[in-house]
Design an enzyme around this catalytic site. Structure first.
Site, short mmCIF file in Angstrom:
data_model
loop_
_atom_site.label_atom_id
_atom_site.label_comp_id
_atom_site.label_asym_id
_atom_site.label_seq_id
_atom_site.Cartn_x
_atom_site.Cartn_y
_atom_site.Cartn_z
N ASN A 7 64.55 -91.66 -17.25
CA ASN A 7 63.28 -91.53 -16.52
C ASN A 7 63.58 -90.92 -15.15
O ASN A 7 64.06 -91.61 -14.25
CB ASN A 7 62.66 -92.93 -16.39
CG ASN A 7 61.33 -92.91 -15.66
OD1 ASN A 7 60.90 -91.86 -15.13
ND2 ASN A 7 60.68 -94.05 -15.60
N ARG A 91 61.20 -89.83 -20.44
CA ARG A 91 59.83 -90.06 -20.01
C ARG A 91 59.33 -88.79 -19.34
O ARG A 91 59.97 -88.27 -18.42
CB ARG A 91 59.78 -91.21 -19.01
CG ARG A 91 58.37 -91.42 -18.52
CD ARG A 91 58.32 -92.30 -17.31
NE ARG A 91 56.93 -92.41 -16.89
CZ ARG A 91 56.57 -92.62 -15.65
NH1 ARG A 91 57.48 -92.73 -14.69
NH2 ARG A 91 55.30 -92.72 -15.34
N ARG A 241 47.50 -96.14 -2.98
CA ARG A 241 46.50 -95.14 -3.38
C ARG A 241 45.09 -95.73 -3.30
O ARG A 241 44.90 -96.91 -3.61
CB ARG A 241 46.75 -94.68 -4.83
CG ARG A 241 48.01 -93.84 -4.95
CD ARG A 241 48.31 -93.52 -6.40
NE ARG A 241 49.66 -93.93 -6.73
CZ ARG A 241 50.17 -93.98 -7.96
NH1 ARG A 241 49.44 -93.64 -8.99
NH2 ARG A 241 51.41 -94.37 -8.16
#
Ligand code: AMP
Length: 397
Positions: A7, A91, A241
């Site tokens: 990943n 990934r 976020r």
């Protein structure tokens, strides 16, 4: 059969080596600060001392070469030679509308990933670099790409088309894609097993609450709606976020504060969410501590977060027309005892009743609903790496 799972992030890289005979983890680790001073590799093998290797790694190829060295190292390695790595699963964040399942990487897949860079400019480039590096370092070994977006390709158009002029969908590919798909898929499949029901007969709401966070409405094993959208910015309030806001705020704040597009992107992605509201941290543990000490903005941040997740759960119950299980996963979902309790308040009307005693559980599979709750409330730790390894095995065997 051994499968290596990779990943790649922009300056970091996580890996796990699985023996797929029994799905055991032979080795795992993390490389940090790739291309930055102070790069290091933390490597772990079952039954051996953990190892930290501090060595300059100028790019992902350097980093992966160090990882492979560590995996076959005579003292702290897990296997005797690189020939024992039979396949590599990667990934990959974004596949646009191109792939709805994992694929063996070939030239056409690489070209498709290149095309998707404009949709995921921060994420796809390191993913592509990771695949290319493995092609060079382990020639002849098959690479499989497992996409974050793939699981959500089953959403109907009513869930993925935005109410903008339709040409932006057709011309510029602006639509809801959804992310964390590998996690939502693993968790929904595992939930069906734990419920003792065929996946095709289940209605499940998965709540992936980590640093990034998203919910998915999963009907019969298929994603029918999810809270992240064109990018991973939409939906829930997250660590840093903003999630859903009135889109007009963007142009208003840019004009008022005289800031650039790039700065605004940075504010919405890195300085908002729980960090932005509380001013304390993006880590829920810090925010919970501050709230417990009476910090009013920390209390507000948690209230907003919890009510936001609750709203999405109720909305997805309506999307599904019923719910068998609400399932919590990822850092906060698996460990946030108080958060789960707060989120589930007021859901009793739809037959979801949390048991505060059973809910005192962290990081392991559990039913946390009362005995008479119609809807099951569950904790199911996610395992994206194992899902990637299983897909890889399935495709290459
Ligand atoms: P992830 O992105 O899945 O690794 O999740 C990371 C987030 O999970 C962290 O930022 C923490 O806010 C949260 N988290 C992890 N452990 C705990 C815990 N014991 N209690 C509350 N939040 C936690």
């Amino acid at each position: 059969m051994n499968v290596l799972v990779i990943n790649c992030g922009s300056s970091s890289l996580k890996y796990q080596l699985f023996n797929m005979e029994d799905e055991s983890v032979l080795a795992k680790g993390l490389v940090e600060r790739i291309g930055i001073e102070g790069s290091r590799l933390k490597h772990e093998v079952e039954g051996k001392d953990k190892k930290t290797i501090e060595v300059a790694m100028k790019d992902h190829k350097d980093a992966l070469a160090q990882v492979l060295d560590a995996i076959v190292h005579p003292e702290h390695g897990a296997i005797a030679s690189l020939q024992e790595i039979n396949a590599v699963g990667h990934r990959v964040v974004h596949a646009g509308e191109k792939y709805s399942a994992s694929v063996i990487v070939d030239k056409s897949v690489m070209a498709a990933l290149e095309e998707c860079i404009e949709l995921a400019p921060l994420h796809n480039p390191p993913n592509i670099i990771g695949i290319s590096a493995i092609e060079e370092l382990l020639p002849g070994v098959k690479n499989v790409a497992v996409f974050d977006t793939a699981f959500h390709q089953t959403m109907p158009a009513s869930a993925y088309v935005y109410a903008l002029p339709y040409e932006y969908y057709e011309k510029d590919h602006v639509r809801r894609y959804g992310f964390h798909g590998t996690s939502h898929r693993y968790v929904s499949q595992r939930t069906a097993e734990l419920l003792g029901k065929p996946l095709s007969e289940t209605k499940i709401i998965t709540c992936h609450l980590g640093n990034g966070a998203s919910l998915a409405a999963i009907d019969g094993g298929k994603s029918v709606d999810t809270s992240m959208g064109f990018t991973p910015l939409e939906g829930l309030v997250m660590g840093t976020r903003c999630g859903d806001i009135d889109p007009q705020i963007v142009t208003y704040v840019m004009g008022k504060e005289n800031i650039t597009l790039e700065q605004m992107n940075d504010i919405m992605n890195k300085k908002s969410g729980v960090l932005g509201i509380s001013g304390v941290s993006s880590d829920f543990r810090d925010v919970e501590d501050a709230a417990a000490a009476g910090n009013e903005r920390a209390i507000l941040a948690l209230d907003i977060y919890h009510s936001n997740v609750r709203k999405y759960i109720a909305a997805y119950a309506a999307v599904l027309g019923g719910v068998d299980a609400i399932v919590f996963t990822a850092g906060l979902g698996e460990n946030g005892v108080e958060s789960r309790e707060e989120i589930c308040k007021n859901l009793e009307f739809m037959g979801a009743v949390l048991d505060p005693v059973k809910n005192k559980v962290r990081g392991k599979e559990a039913f946390v609903n009362t005995d008479d709750s119609k809807v099951k409330i569950m904790v199911v730790p996610t395992n994206e790496e194992l899902t990637i390894a299983r897909d890889t095995l399935e495709l290459v065997k």
